[in-house]
Design a protein around this motif. Structure first.
Motif, PDB file in Angstrom:
ATOM      1  N   ILE A  51       0.853  -1.181   0.000  1.00 33.42           N
ATOM      2  CA  ILE A  51       0.000   0.000   0.000  1.00 33.42           C
ATOM      3  C   ILE A  51       0.891   1.234   0.000  1.00 33.42           C
ATOM      4  O   ILE A  51       1.811   1.347   0.801  1.00 33.42           O
ATOM      5  CB  ILE A  51      -0.987  -0.009   1.191  1.00 33.42           C
ATOM      6  CG1 ILE A  51      -1.965   1.156   1.106  1.00 33.42           C
ATOM      7  CG2 ILE A  51      -0.254  -0.020   2.532  1.00 33.42           C
ATOM      8  CD1 ILE A  51      -3.166   1.012   2.032  1.00 33.42           C
ATOM      9  N   GLY A  52       0.607   2.135  -0.934  1.00 33.63           N
ATOM     10  CA  GLY A  52       1.393   3.351  -1.039  1.00 33.63           C
ATOM     11  C   GLY A  52       0.908   4.423  -0.082  1.00 33.63           C
ATOM     12  O   GLY A  52      -0.097   4.264   0.613  1.00 33.63           O
ATOM     13  N   ARG A  55      -2.465   5.367  -0.571  1.00 37.29           N
ATOM     14  CA  ARG A  55      -3.378   4.232  -0.365  1.00 37.29           C
ATOM     15  C   ARG A  55      -3.639   3.418  -1.634  1.00 37.29           C
ATOM     16  O   ARG A  55      -4.590   2.642  -1.688  1.00 37.29           O
ATOM     17  CB  ARG A  55      -4.697   4.655   0.276  1.00 37.29           C
ATOM     18  CG  ARG A  55      -4.520   5.377   1.600  1.00 37.29           C
ATOM     19  CD  ARG A  55      -5.845   5.783   2.216  1.00 37.29           C
ATOM     20  NE  ARG A  55      -5.646   6.639   3.378  1.00 37.29           N
ATOM     21  CZ  ARG A  55      -5.433   6.209   4.603  1.00 37.29           C
ATOM     22  NH1 ARG A  55      -5.410   4.900   4.840  1.00 37.29           N
ATOM     23  NH2 ARG A  55      -5.254   7.039   5.606  1.00 37.29           N
ATOM     24  N   ASN A  56      -2.803   3.585  -2.654  1.00 35.45           N
ATOM     25  CA  ASN A  56      -2.871   2.689  -3.803  1.00 35.45           C
ATOM     26  C   ASN A  56      -2.369   1.325  -3.350  1.00 35.45           C
ATOM     27  O   ASN A  56      -1.435   1.218  -2.562  1.00 35.45           O
ATOM     28  CB  ASN A  56      -2.016   3.207  -4.951  1.00 35.45           C
ATOM     29  CG  ASN A  56      -0.629   3.632  -4.515  1.00 35.45           C
ATOM     30  OD1 ASN A  56      -0.481   4.447  -3.602  1.00 35.45           O
ATOM     31  ND2 ASN A  56       0.398   3.061  -5.121  1.00 35.45           N
ATOM     32  N   THR A  57      -3.015   0.267  -3.848  1.00 36.02           N
ATOM     33  CA  THR A  57      -2.688  -1.071  -3.363  1.00 36.02           C
ATOM     34  C   THR A  57      -2.280  -2.003  -4.485  1.00 36.02           C
ATOM     35  O   THR A  57      -2.622  -1.802  -5.652  1.00 36.02           O
ATOM     36  CB  THR A  57      -3.893  -1.693  -2.626  1.00 36.02           C
ATOM     37  OG1 THR A  57      -5.008  -1.747  -3.518  1.00 36.02           O
ATOM     38  CG2 THR A  57      -4.262  -0.888  -1.391  1.00 36.02           C
ATOM     39  N   THR A  58      -1.541  -3.033  -4.116  1.00 36.35           N
ATOM     40  CA  THR A  58      -1.160  -4.082  -5.043  1.00 36.35           C
ATOM     41  C   THR A  58      -1.180  -5.403  -4.292  1.00 36.35           C
ATOM     42  O   THR A  58      -0.931  -5.436  -3.083  1.00 36.35           O
ATOM     43  CB  THR A  58       0.241  -3.822  -5.640  1.00 36.35           C
ATOM     44  OG1 THR A  58       0.528  -4.813  -6.610  1.00 36.35           O
ATOM     45  CG2 THR A  58       1.324  -3.841  -4.574  1.00 36.35           C
TER      46      THR A  58
END
Length: 115
Positions: A51-52, A55-58
């Protein structure tokens, strides 16, 4: 100094759920991405989810749709909600952050999925 402390592991039956927590200290938590890794016996450590700071996730393909990563910047904590657990999810789970060229890891928490 930077510290990452994982908790929440344990023994769970297949199909069950666990929520892992990683408490961070010693750095500006809201400025950095956080990742969960795992390492099963005899296997290489692998990325589970990230999580960046925005709040971008992978997610790894093997956990998509079952695991959810989130962060609470006020509590300086990153969470990993794990549902529909499978025996192959058994591993030690670690959280990690990278600050500049430095890697920081927690001590890990054991997750065992078994009937």
């Amino acid at each position: 100094q930077v510290q990452l402390v994982e908790s929440g592991g344990g023994l769970v039956q297949p199909g069950g759920s666990l929520r892992l927590s990683c408490a961070a200290s010693g750095f500006l938590f809201n400025q950095y991405g956080m990742k969960w890794y795992r390492q099963a016996p005899g296997k290489q450590r692998e990325l589970v989810a990230g999580i960046g700071r925005l709040r971008n996730t992978t997610y790894a393909d093997s956990v998509k749709g079952r695991f959810t990563i989130s962060r609470d910047n006020a509590k300086k904590t990153v969470l990993l909600q794990m549902n529909s657990l499978k025996p192959e999810d058994t591993a030690v789970y670690y959280c990690r952050t990278q600050i500049g060229r430095e890697d920081y890891w927690g001590q890990g928490t054991q997750v065992t999925v078994s009937s």
